[in-house]
Design a protein around this motif. Sequence first.
Motif, short mmCIF file in Angstrom:
data_model
loop_
_atom_site.label_atom_id
_atom_site.label_comp_id
_atom_site.label_asym_id
_atom_site.label_seq_id
_atom_site.Cartn_x
_atom_site.Cartn_y
_atom_site.Cartn_z
N TYR A 313 -0.26 8.34 -2.29
CA TYR A 313 0.08 7.06 -2.90
C TYR A 313 -0.84 6.71 -4.08
O TYR A 313 -0.40 6.19 -5.09
CB TYR A 313 0.05 5.95 -1.85
CG TYR A 313 1.14 6.14 -0.81
CD1 TYR A 313 2.42 5.65 -1.02
CD2 TYR A 313 0.88 6.83 0.37
CE1 TYR A 313 3.42 5.83 -0.07
CE2 TYR A 313 1.87 7.03 1.33
CZ TYR A 313 3.15 6.52 1.09
OH TYR A 313 4.14 6.73 2.02
N GLN A 314 -2.12 7.00 -3.96
CA GLN A 314 -3.03 6.71 -5.06
C GLN A 314 -2.71 7.60 -6.26
O GLN A 314 -2.74 7.15 -7.41
CB GLN A 314 -4.48 6.90 -4.64
CG GLN A 314 -5.50 6.51 -5.71
CD GLN A 314 -5.36 5.07 -6.15
OE1 GLN A 314 -5.45 4.15 -5.34
NE2 GLN A 314 -5.14 4.84 -7.45
N GLY A 315 -2.39 8.85 -5.98
CA GLY A 315 -2.00 9.74 -7.06
C GLY A 315 -0.75 9.27 -7.78
O GLY A 315 -0.64 9.38 -9.01
N ALA A 334 2.08 -9.95 -7.15
CA ALA A 334 2.21 -11.16 -7.95
C ALA A 334 2.81 -12.33 -7.19
O ALA A 334 2.63 -13.48 -7.59
CB ALA A 334 3.08 -10.88 -9.19
N PHE A 335 3.47 -12.06 -6.07
CA PHE A 335 4.27 -13.09 -5.42
C PHE A 335 3.73 -13.47 -4.04
O PHE A 335 3.18 -12.62 -3.32
CB PHE A 335 5.72 -12.61 -5.28
CG PHE A 335 6.33 -12.17 -6.58
CD1 PHE A 335 6.67 -13.10 -7.55
CD2 PHE A 335 6.53 -10.83 -6.84
CE1 PHE A 335 7.21 -12.70 -8.76
CE2 PHE A 335 7.07 -10.42 -8.04
CZ PHE A 335 7.41 -11.36 -9.01
N PRO A 336 3.90 -14.73 -3.66
CA PRO A 336 3.53 -15.13 -2.30
C PRO A 336 4.26 -14.28 -1.27
O PRO A 336 5.43 -13.95 -1.43
CB PRO A 336 3.99 -16.60 -2.24
CG PRO A 336 3.99 -17.06 -3.67
CD PRO A 336 4.41 -15.86 -4.47
N GLY A 337 3.55 -13.91 -0.22
CA GLY A 337 4.15 -13.08 0.82
C GLY A 337 3.82 -11.61 0.69
O GLY A 337 4.20 -10.81 1.55
N ALA A 338 3.09 -11.23 -0.37
CA ALA A 338 2.70 -9.83 -0.53
C ALA A 338 1.67 -9.44 0.52
O ALA A 338 0.84 -10.26 0.93
CB ALA A 338 2.14 -9.59 -1.92
N LEU A 339 1.73 -8.20 0.95
CA LEU A 339 0.71 -7.69 1.88
C LEU A 339 -0.57 -7.37 1.12
O LEU A 339 -0.53 -7.05 -0.07
CB LEU A 339 1.22 -6.41 2.56
CG LEU A 339 2.36 -6.58 3.57
CD1 LEU A 339 2.89 -5.22 3.99
CD2 LEU A 339 1.89 -7.36 4.79
N PRO A 340 -1.71 -7.45 1.77
CA PRO A 340 -2.96 -7.09 1.10
C PRO A 340 -2.98 -5.60 0.77
O PRO A 340 -2.33 -4.79 1.43
CB PRO A 340 -4.03 -7.45 2.14
CG PRO A 340 -3.32 -7.42 3.45
CD PRO A 340 -1.92 -7.88 3.18
N ASP A 341 -3.74 -5.24 -0.26
CA ASP A 341 -3.82 -3.83 -0.66
C ASP A 341 -4.32 -2.95 0.48
O ASP A 341 -4.01 -1.75 0.51
CB ASP A 341 -4.75 -3.69 -1.87
CG ASP A 341 -4.11 -4.19 -3.16
OD1 ASP A 341 -2.87 -4.34 -3.19
OD2 ASP A 341 -4.85 -4.43 -4.14
N SER A 342 -5.06 -3.53 1.39
CA SER A 342 -5.59 -2.74 2.51
C SER A 342 -4.49 -2.21 3.42
O SER A 342 -4.70 -1.29 4.21
CB SER A 342 -6.57 -3.58 3.33
OG SER A 342 -5.94 -4.75 3.82
N ASP A 343 -3.28 -2.78 3.31
CA ASP A 343 -2.15 -2.31 4.11
C ASP A 343 -1.47 -1.08 3.50
O ASP A 343 -0.58 -0.49 4.12
CB ASP A 343 -1.10 -3.41 4.27
CG ASP A 343 -1.37 -4.33 5.44
OD1 ASP A 343 -2.56 -4.52 5.77
OD2 ASP A 343 -0.42 -4.88 6.02
N ALA A 344 -1.86 -0.71 2.29
CA ALA A 344 -1.22 0.43 1.64
C ALA A 344 -1.43 1.69 2.46
O ALA A 344 -2.54 1.93 2.96
CB ALA A 344 -1.76 0.60 0.23
N PRO A 345 -0.40 2.53 2.61
CA PRO A 345 -0.54 3.74 3.44
C PRO A 345 -1.39 4.79 2.76
O PRO A 345 -1.63 4.75 1.55
CB PRO A 345 0.91 4.21 3.59
CG PRO A 345 1.59 3.69 2.36
CD PRO A 345 0.94 2.37 2.05
#
Length: 526
Positions: A313-315, A334-345
Motif C-alpha cells: 500500500y505504501q508503494g 478530507a471528510f468527517p467519518g474517515a478512518l485514521p491512517d493507522s487503520d491502513a493495511p
Amino acid sequence: MTSRRLRAATAAVVLTALASACTAGGSGGGGDGSTLTVHTSFVIKTLDPGKVYEATGLTAVHAMYDTLLTFTGSDVSKPVPNLAESFTASPDATTYTFTLRGNAKFADGSPVTADDVVFSLSRVKNLKASPAVMVADLSAVKRDDRTVVVTSAKPDPNVPIILAMPALGVVNAKVAKQNGATDGADAAAADTGQKYLDVTSAGSGPYVLKTFDAAAQVVLEANPNYWGRKPAFTRVVIRNADVQNQKLTMAKATGAELALDITGKLLDGLPSTLRTSGVRDTVYFMYLNFDPAVSPVTSNPAFRDALRASIDYQGLADLFGKGAGPAAGLVPPAFPGALPDSDAPKQDLAKATELLKGIANPSAKFIYPAITYRGVDLGTVATKVQGDAAKAGIKLELTPQPLATFLDQMRGGKSEMGFSPQSLNYPVADSMVNNMAPGQGTALRAGWTVQRADPSTVEAGKKVNAALDPAARATGMQEWQRAMNKYSPYIALATNSGMVVATPSLTGAEYTPAGWQVDIAAIGRG
C-alpha cells in the motif's frame, strides 16, 4: 482532465475521472496587479446556478452567488453562516429554520429576501437538472422576509451541508423571472433563464460575471455592491489551459496567478517558492465481483483476503506523489467519518500465500480505464497491483479500456474485477452507504447482494442512516468502513489530494474538497 467527477444519483461517485486532459489554453501573467489569473483545464457547461455541476463552473458560481451557509478553507466538517446569520434544526432532523442577514444585497443593490431563497431552492428542484438530486427531498417556505424554513421529507442531518453547495446559490428572483427563469413545477420545460444567467450573473456574491467563453476563459469583476468583505482583486480571469501548460506557466509566474490541476507527481520540478495547498479527498479502490456465476475465483472470500494482503500500500501511494497516502478505508481523510491512517493495511505476503491454498487457479481479468488522472497513469497503478499480487501467486490479466467501454462493462455487472478513483459530489461521506452498501447500486454491479453480505455490514449501514447527529454519523461511518474492509468486495488502495498551486505573493489560496476547489474571494496579496 475533461472532468473531475462523474456525477451519479447520490453524493458518492464510483468514477471520479472522466477522460484525459485535451483542452488547450494560453498562458499569461497577472495583469496590472489588480487581476488574479486562475489556470485550469475547463470542465464547464453553464454558469446558471440551478444547473451547474462541473468543476470549473462550481468555482466561478461560488464566487458570484452566495449560499445560506458555506465552508471556510479546507475544513468541511461544519458549515458556517453566509447569507443566513444563524439557523436551528429540529431534533428529528427534518426542519431547518434560517434567519437571513439584514444587510445582504444583490449586485443591483436590492435586498436579499426570503422570497429569493425560496425561489432559488425551488427552481433547482423543479429544473430537474443534475443538481436537483441534492434537493429532491427538500422544500422551502417563507415565514417572513428574513426567515426561511427548509423541510426534508425524511430525517437528514446533512441539509446544512447541502445548502452550502454552489448550485444552491441564491438568485435575484425578480431579475431571474424577468429573464425567463421560473421555479414552477414545470420549470424543467418552461425555464429559459440559463441563456441570461450564462452572460449576466444575478447573485449577491463578491464577484459578478463580465464575460463567459466556455472554450477559453471566464472573466469576473468585483461586485461594487457586495455586502461582505471586499475581495482583494478587482478582476479575476479563469483561463482554460491543459495541465502541462499550467505547469510551464506556474514555473515562471511572477504575478498573481494560481493553477488548479497540478497535483501529485506533476508537482515535481516546480520552484520551491510556489505555495501549494491540498487535502486528501480522493480514494482509489478495486472491486471484486461476488457473483459466483461471473467468477468463482473473485467471489471466494479467501481470494479477496489474499489479494488484500498481497498489496504494497505504501508503494502504491508513492506512485501518486505529494499529498498521497495509503487508504485506511473508502472515506478520504478530507471528510468527517474517515478512518485514521493507522487503520491502513500492511502487505503480508505470507498471509496471502496461505489464504490461496485450495484455490486451484487464483487468476482474474482486471479492467481499468486507460486514462491519466491527477497526473498519474492509472495503468501504472494497475501494473503495481498486478506485480504485488504475483508475489503471492495471484495472476491478474490487465485489461485497459477506453473510458466509455470501462463504464459500460462496470455497469453491466459482468467484470471479474476493476479499479477506479472515487470522490464525492458534495462533502457528505455517509452518502456512500446508499451507493456502496450491500444491495445498493455500486454494490450490485459487483454482484454484492444483501444475501451475499455478512450481516454486520448491513447493520453498520443501517446504523449510519439512523443517526441524526453529524458526529454520530461520522462515528458510524468509521464502524461501517471497518466492516466493509473486512467483508466487502472493495479494496481501498490509496488516497491523494486535490491541489492549488499559487505564486508566493498570494495568501488564502487554499484547496477545498467542498466542490468549488478554491474560494477566489478569499485570496489576497501576501
